[in-house]
Write a protein that holds these residues in place. Structure first.
Motif, PDB file in Angstrom:
ATOM      1  N   GLY A   1       5.819   9.699  -6.049  1.00  0.00           N
ATOM      2  CA  GLY A   1       5.092  10.933  -6.312  1.00  0.00           C
ATOM      3  C   GLY A   1       5.628  11.711  -7.496  1.00  0.00           C
ATOM      4  N   GLU A   2       6.724  11.241  -8.069  1.00  0.00           N
ATOM      5  CA  GLU A   2       7.384  11.975  -9.151  1.00  0.00           C
ATOM      6  C   GLU A   2       6.448  12.212 -10.335  1.00  0.00           C
ATOM      7  OE1 GLU A   2      11.191  11.269 -12.173  1.00  0.00           O
ATOM      8  OE2 GLU A   2      10.611   9.722 -10.749  1.00  0.00           O
ATOM      9  N   ALA A   3       6.495  13.424 -10.883  1.00  0.00           N
ATOM     10  CA  ALA A   3       5.740  13.746 -12.095  1.00  0.00           C
ATOM     11  C   ALA A   3       6.466  13.119 -13.283  1.00  0.00           C
ATOM     12  CB  ALA A   3       5.653  15.256 -12.266  1.00  0.00           C
ATOM     13  N   LEU A   4       5.733  12.370 -14.114  1.00  0.00           N
ATOM     14  CA  LEU A   4       6.382  11.581 -15.160  1.00  0.00           C
ATOM     15  C   LEU A   4       6.211  12.139 -16.562  1.00  0.00           C
ATOM     16  CD1 LEU A   4       5.442   8.012 -13.867  1.00  0.00           C
ATOM     17  CD2 LEU A   4       7.610   9.226 -13.560  1.00  0.00           C
ATOM     18  N   CYS A   5       5.173  12.952 -16.782  1.00  0.00           N
ATOM     19  CA  CYS A   5       5.004  13.502 -18.139  1.00  0.00           C
ATOM     20  C   CYS A   5       4.136  14.746 -18.084  1.00  0.00           C
ATOM     21  CB  CYS A   5       4.423  12.451 -19.084  1.00  0.00           C
ATOM     22  SG  CYS A   5       2.699  12.103 -18.795  1.00  0.00           S
ATOM     23  N   PRO A   6       4.278  15.621 -19.087  1.00  0.00           N
ATOM     24  CA  PRO A   6       3.451  16.818 -19.132  1.00  0.00           C
ATOM     25  C   PRO A   6       1.971  16.441 -19.220  1.00  0.00           C
ATOM     26  CG  PRO A   6       5.215  16.909 -20.769  1.00  0.00           C
ATOM     27  CD  PRO A   6       5.187  15.523 -20.219  1.00  0.00           C
ATOM     28  N   PRO A   7       1.054  17.272 -18.748  1.00  0.00           N
ATOM     29  CA  PRO A   7       1.316  18.646 -18.298  1.00  0.00           C
ATOM     30  C   PRO A   7       1.748  18.756 -16.833  1.00  0.00           C
ATOM     31  CG  PRO A   7      -1.023  18.220 -18.196  1.00  0.00           C
ATOM     32  CD  PRO A   7      -0.391  16.976 -18.743  1.00  0.00           C
ATOM     33  N   VAL A   8       1.977  17.648 -16.138  1.00  0.00           N
ATOM     34  CA  VAL A   8       2.374  17.791 -14.738  1.00  0.00           C
ATOM     35  C   VAL A   8       3.892  17.924 -14.638  1.00  0.00           C
ATOM     36  CG1 VAL A   8       0.351  16.638 -13.804  1.00  0.00           C
ATOM     37  CG2 VAL A   8       2.363  15.281 -14.339  1.00  0.00           C
ATOM     38  N   SER A   9       4.339  18.833 -13.794  1.00  0.00           N
ATOM     39  CA  SER A   9       5.775  18.990 -13.588  1.00  0.00           C
ATOM     40  C   SER A   9       6.113  18.902 -12.112  1.00  0.00           C
ATOM     41  CB  SER A   9       6.247  20.329 -14.160  1.00  0.00           C
ATOM     42  OG  SER A   9       5.499  21.385 -13.588  1.00  0.00           O
ATOM     43  N   GLU A  10       5.150  19.204 -11.269  1.00  0.00           N
ATOM     44  CA  GLU A  10       5.365  19.122  -9.823  1.00  0.00           C
ATOM     45  C   GLU A  10       4.850  17.776  -9.325  1.00  0.00           C
ATOM     46  OE1 GLU A  10       3.654  21.297  -5.816  1.00  0.00           O
ATOM     47  OE2 GLU A  10       3.453  22.300  -7.741  1.00  0.00           O
ATOM     48  N   GLY A  11       5.642  17.081  -8.509  1.00  0.00           N
ATOM     49  CA  GLY A  11       5.252  15.767  -8.028  1.00  0.00           C
ATOM     50  C   GLY A  11       4.134  15.830  -6.998  1.00  0.00           C
ATOM     51  N   LEU A  12       3.529  14.664  -6.775  1.00  0.00           N
ATOM     52  CA  LEU A  12       2.523  14.546  -5.717  1.00  0.00           C
ATOM     53  C   LEU A  12       3.232  14.338  -4.384  1.00  0.00           C
ATOM     54  CD1 LEU A  12       0.011  11.919  -7.176  1.00  0.00           C
ATOM     55  CD2 LEU A  12      -0.438  14.365  -6.828  1.00  0.00           C
ATOM     56  N   ARG A  13       2.688  14.923  -3.355  1.00  0.00           N
ATOM     57  CA  ARG A  13       3.197  14.641  -2.014  1.00  0.00           C
ATOM     58  C   ARG A  13       2.931  13.165  -1.698  1.00  0.00           C
ATOM     59  NH1 ARG A  13       0.679  17.196   3.540  1.00  0.00           N
ATOM     60  NH2 ARG A  13       2.027  16.071   4.976  1.00  0.00           N
TER      61      ARG A  13
ATOM     62  N   ILE B   1       0.839  -1.200   0.000  1.00  0.00           N
ATOM     63  CA  ILE B   1       0.000   0.000   0.000  1.00  0.00           C
ATOM     64  C   ILE B   1       0.877   1.254   0.000  1.00  0.00           C
ATOM     65  CG2 ILE B   1      -1.844   1.242   1.202  1.00  0.00           C
ATOM     66  CD1 ILE B   1      -2.660  -1.555   0.167  1.00  0.00           C
ATOM     67  N   PHE B   2       0.494   2.203  -0.850  1.00  0.00           N
ATOM     68  CA  PHE B   2       1.185   3.494  -0.939  1.00  0.00           C
ATOM     69  C   PHE B   2       0.163   4.615  -0.811  1.00  0.00           C
ATOM     70  CE2 PHE B   2       3.820   0.455  -3.098  1.00  0.00           C
ATOM     71  CZ  PHE B   2       5.098   0.785  -2.680  1.00  0.00           C
ATOM     72  N   ALA B   3       0.627   5.773  -0.349  1.00  0.00           N
ATOM     73  CA  ALA B   3      -0.274   6.909  -0.147  1.00  0.00           C
ATOM     74  C   ALA B   3       0.339   8.155  -0.768  1.00  0.00           C
ATOM     75  CB  ALA B   3      -0.503   7.132   1.348  1.00  0.00           C
ATOM     76  N   THR B   4      -0.506   8.880  -1.523  1.00  0.00           N
ATOM     77  CA  THR B   4      -0.102  10.175  -2.063  1.00  0.00           C
ATOM     78  C   THR B   4      -1.219  11.172  -1.797  1.00  0.00           C
ATOM     79  OG1 THR B   4      -1.158  10.007  -4.257  1.00  0.00           O
ATOM     80  CG2 THR B   4       1.032   9.005  -4.023  1.00  0.00           C
ATOM     81  N   SER B   5      -0.904  12.443  -2.024  1.00  0.00           N
ATOM     82  CA  SER B   5      -1.962  13.435  -2.047  1.00  0.00           C
ATOM     83  C   SER B   5      -2.976  13.021  -3.108  1.00  0.00           C
ATOM     84  CB  SER B   5      -1.368  14.803  -2.390  1.00  0.00           C
ATOM     85  OG  SER B   5      -2.408  15.704  -2.707  1.00  0.00           O
ATOM     86  N   ASN B   6      -4.263  13.258  -2.829  1.00  0.00           N
ATOM     87  CA  ASN B   6      -5.288  12.871  -3.807  1.00  0.00           C
ATOM     88  C   ASN B   6      -5.496  13.924  -4.887  1.00  0.00           C
ATOM     89  OD1 ASN B   6      -7.389  11.199  -4.855  1.00  0.00           O
ATOM     90  ND2 ASN B   6      -8.870  12.629  -3.983  1.00  0.00           N
TER      91      ASN B   6
END
Ligand code: FES
Length: 104
Positions: A77-89, A39-44
């Protein structure tokens, strides 16, 4: 800022593979994912605009945002492709007596 503490948020069995669920700790929305039984948890909430990651498409250890198809690593949480550039907490997770605890 208050110090993070462990919160029991769900039963481990509630989190099926590729079917993330949303839980809340205070005002914080957290997405729980099952990746190969772990189980993993990130910001939703997506870092690009207001979209709920649990409504996205999980494939293995990646989650695709339902709004503009940005992808994140569930584990880091790493952002992997556009349009996201900032990772998820991301949040620390531990399992105790079949319950999922999240440090938030
Ligand atoms: Fe998630 Fe745009 S809101 S990629």
């Amino acid at each position: 800022m208050t110090e993070a503490t462990w919160h029991s948020v769900a039963a481990k069995d509630d989190v099926a593979p590729d079917e993330p669920i949303k839980v809340e700790v205070g005002d914080t929305e957290i997405a729980l994912f099952n990746v190969d039984g772990e189980i993993f948890a990130t910001s939703n909430i997506c870092t690009h605009a207001f979209a709920s990651m649990v409504h996205g498409f999980q494939e293995g250890d990646e989650i695709e945002c339902p709004l503009h198809e940005g992808r994140f690593s569930i584990k880091t949480g790493e952002a992997l492709c556009p349009p996201v550039s900032e990772g998820l907490r991301t949040f620390e997770v531990k399992i105790e007596d079949g319950k999922v605890l999240v440090k938030a």
